[in-house]
Design a protein around this motif. Structure first.
Motif, short mmCIF file in Angstrom:
data_model
loop_
_atom_site.label_atom_id
_atom_site.label_comp_id
_atom_site.label_asym_id
_atom_site.label_seq_id
_atom_site.Cartn_x
_atom_site.Cartn_y
_atom_site.Cartn_z
N GLN A 276 0.84 -1.21 0.00
CA GLN A 276 0.00 0.00 0.00
C GLN A 276 0.87 1.26 0.00
OE1 GLN A 276 -3.41 0.04 2.72
NE2 GLN A 276 -3.69 2.23 2.40
N ASP A 426 -14.83 11.32 10.90
CA ASP A 426 -13.97 11.21 9.73
C ASP A 426 -12.50 11.46 10.06
OD1 ASP A 426 -14.85 13.97 10.18
OD2 ASP A 426 -13.65 14.44 8.40
N THR A 430 -10.53 5.14 8.95
CA THR A 430 -11.54 4.14 8.63
C THR A 430 -11.93 4.34 7.17
OG1 THR A 430 -13.31 5.61 9.40
CG2 THR A 430 -12.50 3.96 10.97
N VAL A 431 -12.52 3.29 6.56
CA VAL A 431 -12.99 3.37 5.18
C VAL A 431 -14.50 3.54 5.21
CG1 VAL A 431 -13.10 2.21 2.95
CG2 VAL A 431 -11.11 1.88 4.44
N ARG A 434 -17.55 0.74 5.39
CA ARG A 434 -17.02 -0.55 5.81
C ARG A 434 -16.99 -0.65 7.33
NH1 ARG A 434 -14.32 -4.10 2.66
NH2 ARG A 434 -13.83 -3.53 0.51
N PHE A 436 -14.90 -1.61 10.65
CA PHE A 436 -13.48 -1.35 10.87
C PHE A 436 -12.94 -2.24 11.97
CE2 PHE A 436 -15.97 2.05 12.99
CZ PHE A 436 -15.73 1.72 14.32
N ASP A 446 -6.16 10.32 12.04
CA ASP A 446 -5.48 10.49 10.76
C ASP A 446 -4.47 11.62 10.86
OD1 ASP A 446 -4.68 10.76 8.19
OD2 ASP A 446 -6.66 11.18 7.34
N ASP A 482 -7.28 -0.24 8.33
CA ASP A 482 -8.31 0.57 7.65
C ASP A 482 -7.73 1.92 7.22
OD1 ASP A 482 -10.54 -1.36 8.48
OD2 ASP A 482 -9.80 -0.69 10.43
N TRP A 484 -7.15 4.83 5.35
CA TRP A 484 -7.82 5.64 4.32
C TRP A 484 -8.06 7.02 4.91
CZ3 TRP A 484 -12.21 8.51 3.48
CH2 TRP A 484 -12.59 8.73 2.15
N ALA A 490 -8.85 9.42 -4.32
CA ALA A 490 -8.71 7.96 -4.41
C ALA A 490 -7.33 7.54 -4.88
CB ALA A 490 -9.79 7.40 -5.34
N GLN A 493 -4.54 7.45 -1.99
CA GLN A 493 -4.73 6.74 -0.73
C GLN A 493 -3.52 5.88 -0.35
OE1 GLN A 493 -7.09 7.17 1.54
NE2 GLN A 493 -8.00 8.78 0.23
#
Length: 728
Positions: A276, A426, A430-431, A434, A436, A446, A482, A484, A490, A493
């Motif tokens: 990733q 946010d 987390t995505v 989905r 988590f 983040d 997770d 993101w 996109a 990421q």
């Protein structure tokens, strides 16, 4: 000494090593790394040979020449070198080929710095920098290789910057910091594996054909593997043999791989792990890969370790407490966990002060709604229901008792049951849409986002400026999942893992600049982020959540191979131990904790008078030996106890005037043979007195014949012996 560039042969000299490379036909080849050989062109050792399925660059017709069989300085994917590579780029036309050719070089006084990343700095040492520029002319992608040379430290650092000089976008799929090629495979790899509460266990195995290495995909350097490895001759030991170390100055995902090729060459690569990972470079943009600290010793593993100890202690760690004596502290965590009051903390402080302890650290549970680990993270506001009268009053009471005050934070984390999460879900990694992964009932903030960092930074500064707080324990109690970010598109990421670490470094840099006299101790469930990158911001790191003295022998043994004692957070804790249930004497717990920053992790108000008397003696002894322990030369005198019935280690003054021997028994045997330990680092011609006994021995006798240990009855007992040079 230093950097010598002659006829495109680049020779880097330290006091005990030579590192050499050469430009030939537009390619940059590695010639040599080992004991000092001067500026002799070592390419005479190259033996060209035609090997099937190892091709040649288009302009070369000699079939004996192939990038697949030569020692390269920095390898790229796609041009005929089939071994592991440092650089993998994808271009707008879909091609994956990068053909790096030599362009130029420059020698500079002083040590280079890396924007946004920790790195060794020059300080009081002499240092020089060599920059070599390579370029893919077809795609106009440049790689600037950085070499920092510290002559007296026997250290060479490496890093690189990748620059997109084209008009199109480039996607980096791999951007390793360095490759290092060796002309043989007859080496062992030492690496340091583990788990939570048992970190950095040393494992040694011979290199074999194919791949062998360590890595982390957890977002942090991790408890499971450490970003430090050693390659050494197979007969190398503590005092003998060639040894090469590579320490990655980075705190996130990493990969360190050794590959033995078809022609018995070995390639060591170090860099950011590329799961990733995809970094986009628009026209004119660059990517800086983190630093690697290299060191070589022809005198065994012990000397290699001492090279790293000195370099990290003096030229990576920073701030007031790099050299100043740090306070002996007591942490309330294993004394109270979440259940404490101001009165309880002040009582601990008063009793601790009477025994010579200098700082009280209030651990988890002082903020938000935080009576367990299910809630509160992110709400960095004082819980005045628990701390009646507020933080300022508590700190003033502790200060009145004659103690400094420290506090615990976990800035990178957030609880679902928190005001911050309810307001900004946010902000957690987390995505959307989905489920988590939850760990320790918490999520990760983040930190790739500047707005998130700014909010947490402001809350943290508000707390630190509200009272006389002189220490912070910085914790991070789960790894990343997770991954993101709501702030990135996109196609970006795959940059989040690295941007998270860059954000963490940015936060820590601002914090250390704002509070230059603040002592920060790093922690990630103990030793989950015990790496050279964090030591740039934290001069000490909590070595492990396992405080059992016997377990710590193993943990601290492995840690000592690459990291100085001054960075090792180590405390005396209560018995039976909270992690193992084992009981060990107070004396032994103190001896083991002195192989670190030293402190206490218990309820001192519940100790017996005999135990309190022992604490007082321990604190006095640690202060007496402080600079010998923290700044002296460290020697491993035995292994970690897997083969030896006892574990022994030593601190010796750099000038050879004194030494402190430490021994802990593991297994006592009936009518056992007497044990003799050879002391290190003394002056052969000098005479040394064993403090408190009147015994006197020559340095030569102690180093060659050894010191006869007293007979010890019972397991887990300890001996501490101080040798002092005397005038005879």
């Amino acid at each position: 000494m230093g950097i010598v560039c002659k006829n495109h042969v680049f020779t880097l000299q330290t006091k005990s090593s030579t590192y050499q490379m050469k430009e030939e036909g537009g390619f940059l080849f590695h010639n040599y790394y080992g004991p000092v050989i001067g500026d002799v062109d070592m390419s005479y050792l190259v033996c060209p040979m035609d090997r099937g399925f190892s091709g040649q660059p288009q302009e070369i017709v000699d079939r004996r020449f192939s990038l697949d069989t030569r020692l390269l300085e920095y390898s790229a994917y796609g041009t005929g070198d089939y071994r592991d590579y440092c650089l993998h780029a994808v271009y707008e036309d879909g091609s994956h080929v990068t053909d790096l050719r030599f362009v130029s070089y420059e020698v500079k006084e002083g040590k280079y710095a890396l924007e946004g990343l920790p790195a060794m700095y020059q300080g009081e040492e002499k240092a020089e920098t060599l920059e070599i520029t390579l370029r893919d002319e077809y795609k106009n992608l440049e790689v600037v290789l950085y070499y920092g040379v510290f002559e007296d430290l026997d250290v060479i650092t490496r890093a690189c910057k990748i620059v997109n000089q084209s008009e199109e976008q480039v996607r980096l799929l791999r951007a390793y910091s360095m490759g290092l090629d060796f002309d043989n495979k007859d080496m062992d790899m030492l690496h340091f594996y583990g788990r939570h509460a048992m970190e950095r266990k040393m494992e040694r195995s011979p290199l074999q054909h194919g791949f062998q290495g360590v890595e982390s995909r957890r977002g942090y350097s991790s408890h499971q593997q450490n970003p430090f490895v050693i390659l050494c001759k197979q007969d190398a030991n503590e005092e003998y043999g060639w040894c090469y170390g590579a320490s990655f100055v980075y705190s996130g995902n990493f990969s360190i791989q050794a590959e033995v090729s078809q022609t018995d060459l070995t390639r060591l690569t170090v860099g950011i792990q590329d799961t990733q990972f995809e970094f986009h470079l628009d026209s004119g943009e660059s990517f800086t890969a983190p630093e690697v600290i290299l060191s070589f010793s022809e005198n065994g593993l012990g000397q290699l370790s001492r090279n790293y100890h000195k370099a990290i202690r003096h030229n990576l760690c920073r701030g007031k407490y790099k050299t100043e004596r740090r306070p002996v502290l007591i942490n309330n965590w294993e004394a109270t966990y979440f259940d404490f009051t101001p009165e309880k903390l002040v009582a601990i402080a008063k009793d601790a002060k009477e025994l010579g302890i200098e700082m009280l650290v209030m651990d988890d549970g002082w903020f938000g709604k935080r009576d367990s680990d299910y809630s509160g993270l992110g709400d960095w506001f004082v819980n005045e229901k628990k701390l009646k009268g507020g933080l300022k009053n508590l700190v003033e009471e502790v200060n009145k008792a004659g103690m400094k005050f420290g506090i615990w934070f976990e800035p990178e984390m957030i609880s679902e049951d928190s005001d911050l999460y309810r307001a900004h879900p946010d902000w957690a990694l987390t995505v959307p849409g989905r489920s988590f992964t939850r760990a320790r009932h918490q999520l990760v903030l983040d930190f790739s986002r500047e707005d998130v960092r700014t909010y947490i930074f402001d809350r943290m500064c508000e707390i630190l400026e509200s009272a006389n707080i002189e220490y912070v324990k910085w914790d991070a109690n789960r790894h990343l999942t997770d991954v993101w970010s709501a702030k990135l598109p996109a196609d970006r990421q795959s940059e989040v893992f690295h941007r998270y670490i860059l954000g963490l470094y940015d936060f820590l840099e601002k914090l250390t600049q704002r509070f230059p006299n603040l002592l920060i101790e790093g922690c990630s469930g103990g030793g989950g982020r015990f790496d050279a990158g964090m030591m740039y911001y934290h001069p000490q790191i909590w070595c492990s959540d396992d405080t059992d003295a016997i377990e710590r022998l193993d943990i601290q043994y492995g840690t000592s191979f690459g990291y100085p004692i001054s960075t090792v957070g180590s405390h005396v804790s209560v018995c039976p131990n909270h992690q193992t249930g084992r009981s060990v004497s107070m004396k032994t717990r103190g001896v083991v904790a002195m192989a670190g920053t030293f402190g206490y992790e218990l309820d001192i108000t519940r100790l017996s008078q005999e135990e309190k008397d022992m604490v007082k003696i321990q604190v006095e002894e640690f202060k007496k030996y402080y600079f010998l322990i923290q700044q002296g030369d460290y020697y491993r005198l035995t292994d970690d106890g897997r083969k030896s019935p006892y574990v022994a280690w030593e601190f010796a003054a750099e000038d050879g005037t004194e030494a402190l021997l430490n021994v802990v028994t593991l297994r006592v045997r009936a009518y056992a043979m007497p044990y003799t330990v050879r002391i290190k680092g003394l002056k052969p011609e000098a005479v040394y007195e064993v403090e408190g006994t009147g015994e006197k021995y020559s340095g030569a006798a102690l180093m060659n014949g050894g010191y006869l240990l007293p007979v010890i009855w019972d397991d887990y007992q300890s001996v501490q012996v101080h040798f002092v040079e005397c005038c005879e």
